[in-house]
Design a protein around this motif. Sequence first.
Motif, PDB file in Angstrom:
ATOM      1  N   PHE A  94      11.574   4.381  -7.994  1.00  0.00           N
ATOM      2  CA  PHE A  94      10.624   5.509  -7.314  1.00  0.00           C
ATOM      3  C   PHE A  94       9.852   5.803  -8.732  1.00  0.00           C
ATOM      4  O   PHE A  94       8.512   6.447  -8.531  1.00  0.00           O
ATOM      5  CB  PHE A  94      11.416   6.272  -7.547  1.00  0.00           C
ATOM      6  CG  PHE A  94      10.562   7.963  -7.061  1.00  0.00           C
ATOM      7  CD1 PHE A  94      10.394   8.814  -5.914  1.00  0.00           C
ATOM      8  CD2 PHE A  94       9.825   9.113  -8.396  1.00  0.00           C
ATOM      9  CE1 PHE A  94       9.650   9.687  -5.433  1.00  0.00           C
ATOM     10  CE2 PHE A  94      10.042  10.171  -7.865  1.00  0.00           C
ATOM     11  CZ  PHE A  94       9.643  10.629  -6.520  1.00  0.00           C
ATOM     12  N   ALA A  95      10.631   5.694  -9.771  1.00  0.00           N
ATOM     13  CA  ALA A  95       8.975   5.860 -11.125  1.00  0.00           C
ATOM     14  C   ALA A  95       7.767   4.444 -11.146  1.00  0.00           C
ATOM     15  O   ALA A  95       6.485   4.584 -11.817  1.00  0.00           O
ATOM     16  CB  ALA A  95       9.746   5.843 -11.921  1.00  0.00           C
ATOM     17  N   SER A 130       2.853   3.917  -9.488  1.00  0.00           N
ATOM     18  CA  SER A 130       0.999   3.178  -9.198  1.00  0.00           C
ATOM     19  C   SER A 130       0.308   4.125  -8.087  1.00  0.00           C
ATOM     20  O   SER A 130      -0.948   3.421  -7.643  1.00  0.00           O
ATOM     21  CB  SER A 130       2.062   2.025  -7.837  1.00  0.00           C
ATOM     22  OG  SER A 130       2.856   1.217  -8.807  1.00  0.00           O
ATOM     23  N   ALA A 131       0.843   5.583  -7.405  1.00  0.00           N
ATOM     24  CA  ALA A 131       0.184   5.765  -7.132  1.00  0.00           C
ATOM     25  C   ALA A 131      -1.152   7.236  -7.650  1.00  0.00           C
ATOM     26  O   ALA A 131      -1.910   7.293  -7.432  1.00  0.00           O
ATOM     27  CB  ALA A 131       0.753   6.973  -6.775  1.00  0.00           C
ATOM     28  N   ALA A 159       4.037   0.666   4.823  1.00  0.00           N
ATOM     29  CA  ALA A 159       3.825   1.550   3.528  1.00  0.00           C
ATOM     30  C   ALA A 159       4.385   0.979   2.780  1.00  0.00           C
ATOM     31  O   ALA A 159       4.950   1.128   1.323  1.00  0.00           O
ATOM     32  CB  ALA A 159       5.564   2.530   3.636  1.00  0.00           C
ATOM     33  N   SER A 160       4.587  -0.646   2.496  1.00  0.00           N
ATOM     34  CA  SER A 160       4.762  -1.489   1.449  1.00  0.00           C
ATOM     35  C   SER A 160       4.104  -1.544   0.131  1.00  0.00           C
ATOM     36  O   SER A 160       4.425  -1.149  -0.985  1.00  0.00           O
ATOM     37  CB  SER A 160       4.568  -2.746   1.563  1.00  0.00           C
ATOM     38  OG  SER A 160       3.358  -3.502   1.763  1.00  0.00           O
ATOM     39  N   GLY A 161       2.952  -0.520   0.120  1.00  0.00           N
ATOM     40  CA  GLY A 161       1.716  -0.641  -1.540  1.00  0.00           C
ATOM     41  C   GLY A 161       1.622   1.229  -1.072  1.00  0.00           C
ATOM     42  O   GLY A 161       0.851   1.463   0.224  1.00  0.00           O
TER      43      GLY A 161
END
Length: 290
Positions: free
Chosen positions: A139-140, A145-146, A192-194
Amino acid sequence: MQRKAYVSAAAMLLAAVLAGCTGGSGVGGSAPDSKGGDTGTTAPVAQPGKYRTLPEACGAADHDTLDTLLPGIQETSDEAQQEKAYAGEATLTYDTDRRDGCDWKVASAATTDHLFVDFERVVSYDNTVSDESKAEELFATKQTSAGLPAPAASASTSAAATPSPSDSAGSPAADNAGGDNGDASGAPSGPASGVPSGSASGASASQAPADLQPRVLDDLGDEAFLDDKLSTGSSTAQQRTVTVVFRTSNVIVTIEYSEQPTASASAPDSKEMQDRAQKLAQKLASRLND
């Protein structure tokens, strides 16, 4: 007399040999496959995750929710086409207890709407790392990445501060290495892979009110974040994509909700789309806890 004495001595020698052979096979003896140097102590094994199965992604949203997110469904006059739209399309996976996703894409007179829901159950292959700790790491990585600040550093999340190919969800190499989760099947993880990057949403996010910018969510699951990206495709119509990702124990849920006007140059409403995505996320979180 001499022969009897000889027999008695031989019998005593045989008994001594047999006693020596059986003496090492008692309780204190080592099993044939035991590790050398093991004194009988066993290292503590981390707890398994709370969840052992996943909900069906294509059944995650009820008809009322889909009517709100995908208004084109109600405009469909053909009953068979409408049912097909409600059903969605399952993404490829070989183990639905590890990963399950579903796609819906519906066009209306005014917009084209797309919804993707992904459930991922994280499993740690390290006996010293719990499934939940491994989910925290993954999750981190997604949150970083977002383009959002990483969660508070901890023993389980510090290793995930820098994203790497081995940390990406659904990576066959990571899964085979046994050090990360990914999709057990190595199957594609769907759209949703990225997770949309912060830089991609920067132009629109910087102009949005603070409560609509990409941010951490405090009231969803164990931890959650929201991203909002506005992009221009080949036409003048702007597409907005709102992504909500949350973690509950060892399950990570990703919702991607995008909308593009059919002809209008005006951008889809950010608050309206964020509210819809968050309401769906709350419903999925409640379903996991049922």
